[in-house]
Write an enzyme that holds these catalytic residues in place. Structure first.
Site, short mmCIF file in Angstrom:
data_model
loop_
_atom_site.label_atom_id
_atom_site.label_comp_id
_atom_site.label_asym_id
_atom_site.label_seq_id
_atom_site.Cartn_x
_atom_site.Cartn_y
_atom_site.Cartn_z
N HIS A 63 13.93 -22.11 22.93
CA HIS A 63 13.72 -23.14 21.91
C HIS A 63 12.23 -23.24 21.61
CE1 HIS A 63 15.14 -27.30 20.28
NE2 HIS A 63 14.09 -26.85 19.60
N HIS B 30 9.16 -23.09 18.20
CA HIS B 30 8.84 -23.12 16.78
C HIS B 30 7.48 -22.43 16.60
CE1 HIS B 30 11.97 -26.23 15.97
NE2 HIS B 30 11.67 -26.61 17.19
N ARG C 182 6.38 -21.18 13.62
CA ARG C 182 5.82 -21.59 12.33
C ARG C 182 5.64 -20.48 11.30
NH1 ARG C 182 7.43 -26.54 13.39
NH2 ARG C 182 6.06 -27.76 14.73
N HIS D 38 20.57 -30.09 17.30
CA HIS D 38 19.59 -31.16 17.47
C HIS D 38 20.39 -32.44 17.27
CE1 HIS D 38 15.48 -33.05 16.58
NE2 HIS D 38 16.37 -34.04 16.44
N ASP E 216 10.82 -26.41 23.46
CA ASP E 216 10.69 -27.01 22.13
C ASP E 216 9.22 -26.97 21.68
OD1 ASP E 216 11.34 -28.17 19.72
OD2 ASP E 216 11.64 -30.19 20.52
#
Length: 433
Positions: free
Chosen positions: A64, A66, A68, A182, A313
């Site tokens: 998990h 991010h 970008r 989520h 995350d």
């Protein structure tokens, strides 16, 4: 052949580290054992590394993150964040779909894979996102290559909210792959905003936890489990934050076929709402950090197996984007670089390996990774125990955003070195559909 010896090894299924050695050739582990290697092994090693008593662990698999890219590369890129991953002992990652454009088509997913093939420092894969109008795209997905379908039941960065009941039912009813949710109920969040507005002190980040409340998380998780049960879907609930949610999952071991699984993020194991006065928007996350009682319940559930994996995350923003009141400061923080060492500060090494390496591989059906065993890929990390704890600072941060909510905290561990496929470089992850 490379030989690592005098290491504290945490092997597949081990309950405690043992002093031993390991060899790898090209991208594969070839042998390992307790004690010291024999003369023949020492004599045939092309490179010999004395671990000096450091832990030798399988590389962490972060399911998990991010990163970008594309569209938000002013604050992170696949290249920058995968380098931060390696510095933190993470050798494989699965990235989320809320980039710009959002990853809701096979073409957008293929674009990310191409980008990663050119610039990633770690093994990689990407989820595809569910939307109200992309069921046909999801039906084309090859789940030996695509890790899962991501569903946002509450609003978050990227504007991929899917809270319409008929759309949710359609996604759950028609998925061959695992669904990752989520789980925050948007109607509860909206109701809280209406109930408390205008906020008397919108700069107080405690309102973030009040608005994105325990009830919002519990209701969404219960709804996701009900849908998964009704349609037989494989469900994984991301970043669980409340004590009540942990009671919804069982502590069965994690075979690849376990139908309902859950994860917890390091920031929810480390921070509580009592940290807002000190850290403010640096710990503004979706879902929000909760009470000390919730944090303790998360820690217990992790060790008991009701929470299956730790996933960071990792969600970098520039500090300028974290400025503003509770409605305008962006949610999320960079976590990937220091999560392994902070978890080793908090839990025993066997638990950390189980939840950050072994269980993610089992959950997503990633064969040959997540454990130290002959024949597996040589995704390895050496972590030393420090005589003097290191105080983490923003200047340590490799991520483009240049800060960490962990600044000012100390760690008793340090990542010394990582190997991805024995040093031959990253590859696309493969899954058992």
């Amino acid at each position: 052949m490379t030989l690592i010896h005098n290491a504290l090894i945490v092997a597949d299924g081990a309950t405690a580290p043992f002093t031993g050695w390991l060899t790898f050739t090209d991208d594969r582990i070839t042998a390992m054992g307790a004690g010291q290697p024999d003369a023949a092994t020492l004599g045939t090693a092309g490179e010999t590394i004395d671990a000096g008593g450091a832990y030798l662990l399988p590389g962490a698999i972060d399911c998990h993150v991010h990163f970008r890219e594309p569209g938000l590369t002013h604050k992170a890129t696949i290249a920058s964040e995968s380098k931060a991953a390696l510095a933190g002992g993470v050798t494989s990652y699965i990235e989320m779909p809320n980039t710009k454009p959002v990853t809701t088509t096979i073409a957008a997913w293929e674009d990310k894979m191409q980008r990663a093939s050119m610039s990633s420092a770690a093994n990689y894969s990407f989820m595809i996102g569910a939307a109200a109008d992309n069921l046909a795209e999801l039906q084309k997905a090859d789940f030996t290559r695509i890790a899962a379908v991501k569903v946002f039941m509450g609003s978050s960065t990227g504007n991929m909210l899917l809270d319409n009941d008929s759309s949710l039912r359609a996604v759950f009813a028609d998925q061959a792959g695992r669904i990752v949710v989520h789980a925050e109920d948007q109607s509860v969040i909206d109701s809280n905003i209406a109930r408390f507005s205008p906020l008397p002190d919108p700069d107080n980040m405690l309102w973030h936890t009040r608005l994105r409340s325990n009830e919002a998380c519990i209701r969404a998780t219960e709804r996701a489990l009900e849908l998964a049960s009704r349609y037989g879907a494989r469900l994984h609930v991301a970043h669980v934050t409340t004590a009540q949610e942990t009671s919804l999952f069982d502590a069965a071991p994690l075979p690849a076929g376990k139908q309902y699984t859950a994860e917890v993020s390091p920031h929810h194991l480390l921070f509580t709402l009592d940290d807002y006065p000190r850290l403010g928007s640096r710990i503004k996350m979706n879902p929000a950090v909760k009470s000390q009682a919730d944090r303790e319940a998360l820690r217990r559930a992790l060790t008991e197996g009701r929470l299956d994996i730790i996933a960071t995350d990792h969600a970098p923003h520039l500090l300028s984007e974290k400025a503003g009141d509770v409605f305008h400061a962006m949610s999320g923080a960079p976590m990937i670089q220091f999560s392994l060492v902070k978890m080793l500060d908090l839990f025993d090494p066997a638990t950390v390996v189980r939840r950050m390496s072994e269980a993610p591989a089992a959950l997503f059906g990633i064969s040959g990774r997540g454990t130290l065993a002959p024949g597996n890929y040589a995704d390895l990390v050496l972590v030393e125990c420090l005589d003097t704890p290191h105080t983490i600072s923003d200047s340590d941060v490799i991520s483009t955003c240049g800060w960490t909510p962990l600044a000012g905290t100390s760690t008793g561990h340090r990542v010394v070195r990582t190997w991805v496929n024995g040093g031959l470089g990253p590859r696309a992850l493969q899954f058992k559909a």
